[in-house]
Design a protein around this motif. Structure first.
Motif, PDB file in Angstrom:
ATOM      1  N   ILE A 395     146.799  -1.795 -14.525  1.00  0.00           N
ATOM      2  CA  ILE A 395     146.372  -2.030 -13.023  1.00  0.00           C
ATOM      3  C   ILE A 395     147.111  -2.725 -12.119  1.00  0.00           C
ATOM      4  N   MET A 396     147.790  -2.226 -10.961  1.00  0.00           N
ATOM      5  CA  MET A 396     148.592  -2.818 -10.029  1.00  0.00           C
ATOM      6  C   MET A 396     148.043  -4.067  -9.629  1.00  0.00           C
ATOM      7  N   PRO A 397     149.076  -4.865  -8.950  1.00  0.00           N
ATOM      8  CA  PRO A 397     148.811  -6.091  -8.225  1.00  0.00           C
ATOM      9  C   PRO A 397     147.812  -5.813  -7.019  1.00  0.00           C
ATOM     10  N   PHE A 398     146.753  -6.439  -6.837  1.00  0.00           N
ATOM     11  CA  PHE A 398     145.744  -6.175  -5.507  1.00  0.00           C
ATOM     12  C   PHE A 398     145.082  -4.798  -5.630  1.00  0.00           C
ATOM     13  N   GLN A 399     145.201  -4.229  -6.698  1.00  0.00           N
ATOM     14  CA  GLN A 399     144.376  -3.042  -7.077  1.00  0.00           C
ATOM     15  C   GLN A 399     143.072  -3.480  -8.035  1.00  0.00           C
ATOM     16  N   SER A 400     141.948  -3.045  -7.622  1.00  0.00           N
ATOM     17  CA  SER A 400     140.723  -3.619  -8.152  1.00  0.00           C
ATOM     18  C   SER A 400     140.692  -3.121  -9.649  1.00  0.00           C
ATOM     19  N   PHE A 401     140.096  -4.028 -10.611  1.00  0.00           N
ATOM     20  CA  PHE A 401     139.684  -3.420 -11.940  1.00  0.00           C
ATOM     21  C   PHE A 401     138.640  -2.190 -11.731  1.00  0.00           C
ATOM     22  N   PRO A 402     138.769  -1.237 -12.400  1.00  0.00           N
ATOM     23  CA  PRO A 402     137.412  -0.295 -12.309  1.00  0.00           C
ATOM     24  C   PRO A 402     136.143  -0.615 -12.362  1.00  0.00           C
ATOM     25  N   LYS A 403     135.282  -0.270 -11.627  1.00  0.00           N
ATOM     26  CA  LYS A 403     134.059  -0.780 -11.488  1.00  0.00           C
ATOM     27  C   LYS A 403     133.403  -0.421 -12.944  1.00  0.00           C
ATOM     28  N   VAL A 404     133.541   0.550 -13.715  1.00  0.00           N
ATOM     29  CA  VAL A 404     133.125   0.624 -15.040  1.00  0.00           C
ATOM     30  C   VAL A 404     133.203  -0.002 -16.004  1.00  0.00           C
ATOM     31  N   TRP A 405     134.494  -0.884 -15.866  1.00  0.00           N
ATOM     32  CA  TRP A 405     134.588  -2.016 -16.768  1.00  0.00           C
ATOM     33  C   TRP A 405     133.614  -3.045 -16.768  1.00  0.00           C
ATOM     34  N   PHE A 406     133.305  -3.305 -15.600  1.00  0.00           N
ATOM     35  CA  PHE A 406     132.091  -4.230 -15.558  1.00  0.00           C
ATOM     36  C   PHE A 406     130.526  -3.680 -15.623  1.00  0.00           C
ATOM     37  N   GLU A 407     130.456  -2.280 -15.249  1.00  0.00           N
ATOM     38  CA  GLU A 407     129.111  -1.806 -15.546  1.00  0.00           C
ATOM     39  C   GLU A 407     128.831  -1.641 -17.186  1.00  0.00           C
ATOM     40  N   GLU A 408     129.831  -1.558 -17.745  1.00  0.00           N
ATOM     41  CA  GLU A 408     129.427  -1.150 -19.037  1.00  0.00           C
ATOM     42  C   GLU A 408     129.767  -2.360 -20.069  1.00  0.00           C
ATOM     43  N   GLY A 409     130.151  -3.557 -19.182  1.00  0.00           N
ATOM     44  CA  GLY A 409     130.232  -4.758 -19.897  1.00  0.00           C
ATOM     45  C   GLY A 409     131.401  -5.131 -20.701  1.00  0.00           C
ATOM     46  N   TYR A 410     132.240  -4.327 -20.461  1.00  0.00           N
ATOM     47  CA  TYR A 410     133.697  -4.600 -21.096  1.00  0.00           C
ATOM     48  C   TYR A 410     134.254  -5.873 -20.334  1.00  0.00           C
ATOM     49  N   ALA A 411     134.267  -5.892 -19.218  1.00  0.00           N
ATOM     50  CA  ALA A 411     134.982  -6.872 -18.508  1.00  0.00           C
ATOM     51  C   ALA A 411     133.969  -7.985 -17.955  1.00  0.00           C
ATOM     52  N   LYS A 412     134.055  -9.061 -17.521  1.00  0.00           N
ATOM     53  CA  LYS A 412     133.285  -9.942 -17.025  1.00  0.00           C
ATOM     54  C   LYS A 412     134.211 -10.862 -15.758  1.00  0.00           C
ATOM     55  N   ALA A 413     133.033 -10.875 -14.890  1.00  0.00           N
ATOM     56  CA  ALA A 413     133.872 -11.871 -13.650  1.00  0.00           C
ATOM     57  C   ALA A 413     132.963 -12.674 -13.056  1.00  0.00           C
ATOM     58  N   ALA A 414     133.461 -13.831 -12.692  1.00  0.00           N
ATOM     59  CA  ALA A 414     132.476 -14.930 -12.099  1.00  0.00           C
ATOM     60  C   ALA A 414     133.544 -15.873 -11.360  1.00  0.00           C
ATOM     61  N   ASP A 415     132.859 -16.636 -10.307  1.00  0.00           N
ATOM     62  CA  ASP A 415     133.250 -17.605  -9.242  1.00  0.00           C
ATOM     63  C   ASP A 415     133.883 -18.788  -9.855  1.00  0.00           C
ATOM     64  N   THR A 416     133.346 -19.401 -11.026  1.00  0.00           N
ATOM     65  CA  THR A 416     133.961 -20.487 -11.654  1.00  0.00           C
ATOM     66  C   THR A 416     134.166 -20.200 -13.184  1.00  0.00           C
ATOM     67  N   PRO A 417     134.700 -20.971 -13.776  1.00  0.00           N
ATOM     68  CA  PRO A 417     134.981 -20.881 -15.221  1.00  0.00           C
ATOM     69  C   PRO A 417     133.584 -21.262 -16.005  1.00  0.00           C
ATOM     70  N   ALA A 418     132.862 -22.011 -15.570  1.00  0.00           N
ATOM     71  CA  ALA A 418     131.463 -22.312 -16.182  1.00  0.00           C
ATOM     72  C   ALA A 418     130.728 -20.995 -16.242  1.00  0.00           C
ATOM     73  N   GLU A 419     130.561 -20.575 -15.028  1.00  0.00           N
ATOM     74  CA  GLU A 419     129.772 -19.089 -14.969  1.00  0.00           C
ATOM     75  C   GLU A 419     130.609 -18.166 -15.844  1.00  0.00           C
ATOM     76  N   LEU A 420     131.719 -18.108 -15.943  1.00  0.00           N
ATOM     77  CA  LEU A 420     132.447 -17.029 -16.698  1.00  0.00           C
ATOM     78  C   LEU A 420     131.982 -17.529 -18.340  1.00  0.00           C
ATOM     79  N   ALA A 421     131.984 -18.590 -18.570  1.00  0.00           N
ATOM     80  CA  ALA A 421     131.734 -18.941 -19.999  1.00  0.00           C
ATOM     81  C   ALA A 421     130.409 -18.458 -20.419  1.00  0.00           C
ATOM     82  N   GLU A 422     129.473 -18.659 -19.679  1.00  0.00           N
ATOM     83  CA  GLU A 422     128.290 -18.225 -19.659  1.00  0.00           C
ATOM     84  C   GLU A 422     127.898 -16.889 -19.906  1.00  0.00           C
ATOM     85  N   LYS A 423     128.944 -16.016 -19.299  1.00  0.00           N
ATOM     86  CA  LYS A 423     128.694 -14.540 -19.606  1.00  0.00           C
ATOM     87  C   LYS A 423     129.474 -14.156 -20.854  1.00  0.00           C
TER      88      LYS A 423
END
Length: 556
Positions: A395-423
């Motif tokens: 995935i190129m710089p500034f190009q978004s990760f595919p939505k399906v990555w998050f929809e199927e639980g492969y990738a996780k995203a969060a605003d803070t490290p603590a929130e990411l850790a929970e996920k």
């Protein structure tokens, strides 16, 4: 009663990767008839899906590029990496026959054109005999129109390049598209190549596809034969020697005579879950491999049945892998050297220099895998700054990760490290402490825990604009996490071979008429991985050695 033969050749090769094609090509160039059989509908094997480099010390392309290397220096390096896990005779044969093979194919094979990969370091350049300048060479860009209709049967690389064609000499520069002028210029060149491809009939390819295509085209130019959809069934063993094989073609079993020898070049057993469970470290899964389909170890059983000795069955060419939805497993090579990206266990802690050679990374995953701090899977952690600066999983710089990555639980995203850790179910306080410690190292330019960025190998995929090319802080949300597993590009255990590629029997002699090369053999590299392309290089070298040995035996 005489054996009935449906087809007759001097040399019969099982498997159509670089090792098999090199074997058949060498045989034809030396005046022997040769056939390659391939069980799948596509030729190229795992080589097509690889980076396509070969690691052959002291070869002519290194000499042309001004890289100072000698047989003695390379032998010192093999001794310091491999040790005595394989005999000196095999290491010596690899070094002497390797440079000989490159010269021979350069002189005689129509499409054999390679180039040095500048500064693609040996994997352990600091060890005695190692070269920070590297010994890797890669096939030059190849126009697939040279294959004619056979282009439809070339195994595709599967790399997520969105139509872009990148040489390995170009990739790490394009990865710096937002960071350096040379990155911008190189990206423009690659973009213009893509435009030409879209607007004309030009069909360029690079990396493993180019390597396979060049060998295949060279083989066809000397009337070598390749049969696809022709699985190997068994050896024909008569009067103490291998005389041919039984294969299946068009739904019928056929007997193919090999007047001078059969060469197994069909890869290992990465796709055989039963054998993985029997031999490899646990946990293990065929879903984590990057090896091409069809590699189930069937030739190993046939060779053992006629007395073949096997070794290194518990080893593989390890690489961390990750499988985004809709894709096959992906190999994060450059990503692990990317500054501002870390990898943690299930306790939220780093346990390794993320930039180490991929096989070593997998070794460390298993060594550090405990009930209280599982490393399988581990988690890649990065922030928005990293995402916007570098290529991540194609995935190129500034190009978004595919939505399906998050929809199927492969990738996780969060605003803070603590929130990411929970996920990702790791202790938030541990992940926060790990990131805080890493950020301090990045600011100071020294990884006090794991010395990331110290080796020339680490720095190859790093950012040259930074104090330490492999360190940058993670402090700009959102933060992302993706899993990585202890995968492989192939297993590395199988037949013990001699310096001519002959299969050794359990008494220490060789089985007459049977040779092997590549990942169905006990690798000449032993339990380690000295440099980029050591697996493909060895497969080609001992395929060349086997064909040369058969040709010399056939001379009156």
């Amino acid at each position: 009663m005489a054996q009935h033969w449906d087809e007759q050749y001097d040399v019969v090769v099982v498997g159509s990767g670089a090792g098999g094609l090199t074997t058949a090509l060498t045989a034809r160039l030396r005046g022997l008839s040769a056939i390659v059989i391939e069980k799948t509908e596509l030729f190229g094997g795992s080589t097509s899906r690889s980076g396509g480099t070969i690691w052959v010390p002291n070869n002519l392309y290194l000499q042309e590029a001004g890289v100072e290397d000698t047989y003695e220096q390379a032998k010192t390096y093999l001794d310091s990496t491999i040790g005595d896990r394989v005999p000196d005779s095999l290491k010596n044969a690899y070094l002497s026959k390797g440079s000989e093979m490159v010269q021979y194919l350069y002189d005689h094979a129509r499409y054999f054109k390679w180039e040095y990969t500048p500064k693609y370091s040996d994997y352990y350049p600091e060890l005695p005999g190692g070269l920070a300048a590297g010994r890797a060479v890669e096939a030059q860009l190849f126009d697939l129109r040279n294959l004619g209709e056979d282009i439809n049967h070339l195994r595709p690389s599967g790399l997520p390049t969105k139509g872009m064609v990148l040489k390995s000499t170009e990739f790490h520069k394009v990865n710096m598209i937002t960071r350096t002028w040379i990155g911008k210029v190189k990206a423009l060149k690659v973009g213009l190549r893509l435009i030409r491809t879209l607007l004309t009939s030009y069909k360029p390819t690079t990396l493993g596809e180019a390597l396979v295509a060049r060998l295949y085209a060279s083989l066809k130019a000397v009337e070598g034969e390749v049969w696809l959809s022709t699985p190997f069934n068994d050896l024909v063993y008569e009067n103490g020697q291998v005389t041919g094989i039984i294969a299946e073609k068009d739904g019928q079993k056929i007997n193919i005579q090999a007047r001078h020898g059969v060469v197994f070049a069909s890869g290992g057993f990465s796709h055989n879950q039963e054998l993985r469970e029997k031999y490899l470290l646990h946990p293990t899964s065929a879903e984590w491999t990057l090896a091409s389909e069809g590699q189930v170890g069937d030739v190993i059983e046939a060779g053992v049945k006629v007395g073949g000795k096997i070794d290194l069955m518990n080893k593989m060419w390890g690489t961390p892998t990750s499988a985004p939805p809709g894709s096959s497993a992906f190999m994060p090579v450059a990503e692990r050297s990317t500054p501002g990206l870390i990898i943690v266990n299930h306790n939220g802690e780093r346990y390794i220099n993320e930039s180490v050679p991929y096989h070593e990374f997998v070794d460390k995953m298993y060594e550090n895998n405990t009930e209280n701090a599982s490393t399988i899977p581990s988690w890649i952690i990065l922030d928005k700054r990293v995402k916007n600066r570098y290529l991540i999983f194609g995935i190129m710089p500034f190009q978004s990760f595919p939505k399906v990555w998050f929809e199927e639980g492969y990738a996780k995203a969060a605003d803070t490290p603590a929130e990411l850790a929970e996920k990702i179910d790791v202790p938030p306080e541990n992940l926060a402490a790990t990131i805080e410690s890493f950020n301090t190292f990045a600011t100071n330019g020294v990884d006090e825990d794991f010395q990331r960025g110290k080796s020339a190998y680490d720095q190859y995929y790093g950012d040259p604009t930074l104090k330490n090319p492999n360190l940058a802080p993670l402090n700009k949300g959102p933060y992302y996490a993706m899993p990585v597993y202890p995968g492989d590009i192939g297993t590395k255990g199988g037949f013990v071979i001699d310096e001519s590629g002959g299969v050794v029997n359990k008494e220490g002699g060789t089985i007459k008429g049977l040779y092997a090369t590549g990942n169905c053999t006990a690798s000449v590299m032993g339990e380690t991985y000295p440099g980029p392309g050591a697996t493909i290089g060895a497969s080609m070298v001992f395929g060349y050695a086997a064909a040369t040995h058969m040709a010399e035996k056939s001379d009156p």
